[in-house]
Design an enzyme around this catalytic site. Structure first.
Site, PDB file in Angstrom:
ATOM      1  N   VAL A   1       0.822  -1.206   0.000  1.00  0.00           N
ATOM      2  CA  VAL A   1       0.000   0.000   0.000  1.00  0.00           C
ATOM      3  C   VAL A   1       0.861   1.262   0.000  1.00  0.00           C
ATOM      4  O   VAL A   1       0.356   2.365  -0.213  1.00  0.00           O
ATOM      5  CB  VAL A   1      -0.973   0.034   1.193  1.00  0.00           C
ATOM      6  CG1 VAL A   1      -2.013  -1.058   1.059  1.00  0.00           C
ATOM      7  CG2 VAL A   1      -0.247  -0.039   2.526  1.00  0.00           C
TER       8      VAL A   1
ATOM      9  N   TYR B   1       2.099   3.139  16.188  1.00  0.00           N
ATOM     10  CA  TYR B   1       0.741   2.764  15.804  1.00  0.00           C
ATOM     11  C   TYR B   1      -0.276   3.816  16.264  1.00  0.00           C
ATOM     12  O   TYR B   1      -1.140   4.247  15.494  1.00  0.00           O
ATOM     13  CB  TYR B   1       0.416   1.399  16.406  1.00  0.00           C
ATOM     14  CG  TYR B   1      -0.941   0.845  16.083  1.00  0.00           C
ATOM     15  CD1 TYR B   1      -1.184   0.198  14.877  1.00  0.00           C
ATOM     16  CD2 TYR B   1      -1.993   0.940  17.001  1.00  0.00           C
ATOM     17  CE1 TYR B   1      -2.438  -0.332  14.584  1.00  0.00           C
ATOM     18  CE2 TYR B   1      -3.245   0.420  16.716  1.00  0.00           C
ATOM     19  CZ  TYR B   1      -3.463  -0.214  15.515  1.00  0.00           C
ATOM     20  OH  TYR B   1      -4.702  -0.738  15.224  1.00  0.00           O
ATOM     21  N   ALA B   2      -0.152   4.247  17.521  1.00  0.00           N
ATOM     22  CA  ALA B   2      -1.086   5.236  18.060  1.00  0.00           C
ATOM     23  C   ALA B   2      -0.984   6.550  17.298  1.00  0.00           C
ATOM     24  O   ALA B   2      -1.992   7.196  16.990  1.00  0.00           O
ATOM     25  CB  ALA B   2      -0.826   5.456  19.550  1.00  0.00           C
TER      26      ALA B   2
END
Length: 258
Positions: free
Chosen positions: A66, A163-164
């Site tokens: 992606v 990630y956060a």
């Protein structure tokens, strides 16, 4: 006969990270609701195996990262060539590279930002360009983009600052796209999941963290992919025709706010 309010009949939806978990469940339900699905995943073997039972005439499988801007643009062009148009996008692809802040390498940080944030932008941009062009040519049906965020982006996540941060960034991306593209009837929303039974959440669902995590969820259980993707398809459908720029929590009450 009662009309199906969440019908996706005749629409084409791009789903990233489609080989397993939430992406796979989204592809399956979207096809059940009448859509054509463009399923994108880095793991070609898993994509073939995971979606083997879906009807080939309504499924287009794309193998690649992606983070590849050229792949995003080509996929939209190819989908238009095959199905006539693209009407929706589910930005779902994701990875985890956990580490405490002081121990996280620059590579671990960048890998997650690249997939979750930059990757989501590239596919939002590619699909959005197509939808904007259609609107400028007089098409009024618009489209719907669903960014898969997380409660981690709203309350933080110990050991996952990458990630956060990426998931919080998706919320800003969602609101900006909603404001820019609303005039074209392109809706953009986020879904913030809690803990869903997927390979990515195996650690937090394990013995070490299980009881502590479940104690924070009022419904007292994990979610299954099949139940949470109902909200994804609701946002893709005309049932949510006046909903844009929103962050919808599908989390069993794990995060509750005004």
């Amino acid at each position: 006969m009662t009309k199906n309010m969440v019908s996706l009949e005749g629409r084409t939806v791009v789903v990233t990270g489609a080989a397993q978990g939430i992406g796979k469940a989204t592809a399956e339900l979207a096809i059940e609701l009448g859509a054509n699905v463009v399923a994108v995943d880095l793991n070609g073997a898993a994509l073939e195996t995971g979606l083997a039972t879906l009807p080939a005439e309504r499924l287009m499988k794309v193998v690649g990262s992606v983070t590849d801007a050229e792949l995003a643009a080509k996929t939209v062009d190819d989908a238009v060539g095959r199905f006539g148009s693209v009407n929706g996008l589910v930005n779902n692809a994701g990875i985890v590279r956990p580490a405490m802040i002081e121990k996280m390498s620059a590579h671990q940080w960048q890998e997650v930002i690249d997939v979750h944030l930059t990757g989501a932008f590239l596919w939002l941009q590619a699909v959005g360009r197509h939808l904007v062009q259609r609107a400028k040519e007089g098409e009024t049906t618009g489209g719907s983009i669903v960014n898969i965020s997380s409660d981690a982006g709203r309350k933080g996540s110990i050991g996952q600052i990458n990630y956060a941060a990426a998931k919080a960034g998706l919320l800003g991306m969602t609101m900006t796209a909603a404001r820019e593209w609303g005039k074209y009837n392109i809706r953009t929303n986020s879904i913030c999941f809690g803990v869903v039974e997927t390979p990515m959440t195996e650690v937090v669902r394990g013995e070490k963290f299980r009881d502590g995590m479940l104690a924070q969820i009022p419904l007292g259980r994990w979610a299954t992919p099949d139940e949470v993707v109902r909200t994804v398809c609701f946002l893709l459908s005309d049932a949510s025709s006046y909903t844009t720029g929103q962050h919808i929590g599908v989390n069993g009450g794990f995060h509750i706010s005004l």
